[in-house]
Design an enzyme around this catalytic site. Sequence first.
Site, short mmCIF file in Angstrom:
data_model
loop_
_atom_site.label_atom_id
_atom_site.label_comp_id
_atom_site.label_asym_id
_atom_site.label_seq_id
_atom_site.Cartn_x
_atom_site.Cartn_y
_atom_site.Cartn_z
N CYS A 135 -55.53 -8.06 -86.47
CA CYS A 135 -54.92 -8.38 -85.17
C CYS A 135 -55.07 -9.85 -84.81
O CYS A 135 -56.16 -10.42 -84.95
CB CYS A 135 -55.58 -7.50 -84.10
SG CYS A 135 -55.07 -7.91 -82.42
N CYS A 174 -60.04 -10.96 -77.03
CA CYS A 174 -60.60 -9.62 -77.21
C CYS A 174 -61.84 -9.74 -78.09
O CYS A 174 -61.85 -10.49 -79.05
CB CYS A 174 -59.57 -8.71 -77.89
SG CYS A 174 -60.17 -7.02 -78.14
N CYS A 229 -45.19 -4.34 -71.91
CA CYS A 229 -46.43 -4.26 -72.68
C CYS A 229 -47.36 -5.31 -72.09
O CYS A 229 -47.12 -6.50 -72.22
CB CYS A 229 -46.11 -4.55 -74.15
SG CYS A 229 -47.58 -4.65 -75.18
N GLU A 267 -50.11 -13.06 -72.92
CA GLU A 267 -48.72 -12.72 -73.21
C GLU A 267 -48.38 -11.33 -72.68
O GLU A 267 -49.22 -10.43 -72.65
CB GLU A 267 -48.48 -12.79 -74.72
CG GLU A 267 -48.27 -14.23 -75.14
CD GLU A 267 -48.51 -14.46 -76.62
OE1 GLU A 267 -47.70 -15.15 -77.23
OE2 GLU A 267 -49.49 -13.94 -77.15
N CYS A 279 -60.58 -6.78 -84.57
CA CYS A 279 -60.07 -6.01 -85.70
C CYS A 279 -59.44 -6.98 -86.71
O CYS A 279 -58.81 -7.96 -86.32
CB CYS A 279 -59.02 -5.00 -85.22
SG CYS A 279 -59.66 -3.91 -83.94
N CYS A 295 -46.46 -5.66 -82.17
CA CYS A 295 -47.86 -5.24 -82.02
C CYS A 295 -48.77 -6.10 -82.87
O CYS A 295 -48.51 -6.31 -84.06
CB CYS A 295 -48.04 -3.81 -82.51
SG CYS A 295 -47.07 -2.64 -81.62
N1 SAH Z 1 -56.88 -3.14 -77.84
C1 SAH Z 1 -56.09 -1.98 -77.78
C2 SAH Z 1 -54.67 -2.22 -77.30
C3 SAH Z 1 -53.93 -3.44 -77.83
S1 SAH Z 1 -53.30 -3.45 -79.43
C4 SAH Z 1 -56.08 -1.29 -79.11
O1 SAH Z 1 -56.50 -1.88 -80.09
O2 SAH Z 1 -55.69 -0.13 -79.14
C5 SAH Z 1 -51.92 -2.32 -79.49
C6 SAH Z 1 -51.75 -1.70 -80.88
O3 SAH Z 1 -51.27 -2.66 -81.85
C7 SAH Z 1 -53.06 -1.15 -81.42
O4 SAH Z 1 -52.86 0.13 -81.98
C8 SAH Z 1 -53.40 -2.16 -82.48
O5 SAH Z 1 -54.29 -1.67 -83.43
C9 SAH Z 1 -52.04 -2.49 -83.03
N2 SAH Z 1 -52.00 -3.69 -83.89
C10 SAH Z 1 -52.91 -4.71 -83.94
N3 SAH Z 1 -52.54 -5.60 -84.89
C11 SAH Z 1 -51.40 -5.14 -85.46
C12 SAH Z 1 -50.51 -5.64 -86.47
N4 SAH Z 1 -50.73 -6.79 -87.08
N5 SAH Z 1 -49.41 -4.90 -86.76
C13 SAH Z 1 -49.15 -3.74 -86.08
N6 SAH Z 1 -49.92 -3.25 -85.11
C14 SAH Z 1 -51.04 -3.93 -84.80
FE1 SF4 Z 2 -58.70 -6.12 -79.68
FE2 SF4 Z 2 -56.60 -6.46 -81.31
FE3 SF4 Z 2 -58.55 -4.75 -81.98
FE4 SF4 Z 2 -56.90 -4.12 -79.96
S1 SF4 Z 2 -56.33 -4.38 -82.13
S2 SF4 Z 2 -59.14 -3.93 -79.99
S3 SF4 Z 2 -56.52 -6.17 -79.10
S4 SF4 Z 2 -58.75 -6.99 -81.76
#
Ligand code: SAH
Ligand code: SF4
Length: 341
Positions: free
Chosen positions: A121, A114, A107, A92, A118, A333
Amino acid sequence: MDKINLSALNLDEINDLIKPLGASSFRARQIFNWVYLKSAKSIDDMTDLSKSFRDELNKIATITTSTIKRKQTSKDGTIKYLIEYADGECVETVLMRFDNRANLTACVSSQVGCCVNCKFCATGKRGFIRNLTSSEIIEQVLTIQRDTGLKVTNIVFMGQGEPLLNLDNVLKAIDFINTNLVVSQRRITVSTSGIIPKIRELADKNLQITLALSLHAPNSTIRKTLMQIENRYSMDELKKALKYYNDVTGRRITIEYLLIKDINDKTEHAKEVAQYLHDIKCNVNLIPYNPVDETGFKRPNGDDIMKFKCILEHSGKKVTIRLERGADIDAACGQLRGKVV
Ligand code: SAH
Ligand code: SF4
């Protein structure tokens, strides 16, 4: 024979491709301009080339090998694309526009899935599928430009994937976008969950891009419950890498901090974050949590967000709250899954 993808070629490569057709370097420049600056959707759009030359070119080349599998537009104007590559994998890409600003921010994703996984996410839920090539990254920006007819002015690597685990291709894409799509490095941000050796490697390149770090917790204990990566690369070590980045590049880092109700959003947490960041040159971007179904996490209330912001501001940091974009189409995000369902 597979056709050559024009969207992955620089000017010299286009020159080499069309020389056997008896075409001049002037033609190469015309094609280059159509692909990168005028966002042509097909070779037939290149109307300053003769019909017979376009027919010849069509036999050996195509303008893109990716397709838009789905497009959704949010009430706030955000557009989310599901882009399919030649092997059938999808990612996406989100286009954000903000009222009263001329900026158009793409974006982009750096990987299919990934591996960092986390807790909060949606992308992580899918596991890791594969890295994107540099041209697949560039294609995301070109897809937006072709579809909207508009010029992307800013790029954030905040889509699916961990860009620093695909650093070589991300850097190749940045270099290409910088020279050929004329987006300056200052308008490009790369966000990482904190891959320490790669932060150091990036520092040594001394680029003008912005590094964003997903901190999301005031201390190691809480961070471990949200981000497994803390077990491998701890906040203590991370701090040294961030300072190294500050020192080598002279550049300020953006600290992203996800606010999750009752987990990391209280005043004592804010004080701890302020203490952790006191000797790091950075701005802070607070991200109120965007709901992802299976996590059980909640968005904090407005009062807690404002208190958190105030405490960090008093510690001398510049703090912004990230505007939520495209939540009605799961484009905010953390909501990107890269699937049709
Ligand atoms: N993998 C990288 C970049 C992609 S995510 C990273 O983790 O930094 C971009 C941002 O969105 C990151 O700061 C991530 O932690 C945040 N993010 C992930 N899940 C989210 C959620 N459910 N609500 C808001 N931000 C979120
Ligand atoms: Fe991967 Fe999502 Fe964690 Fe970013 S926030 S490192 S995209 S699992």
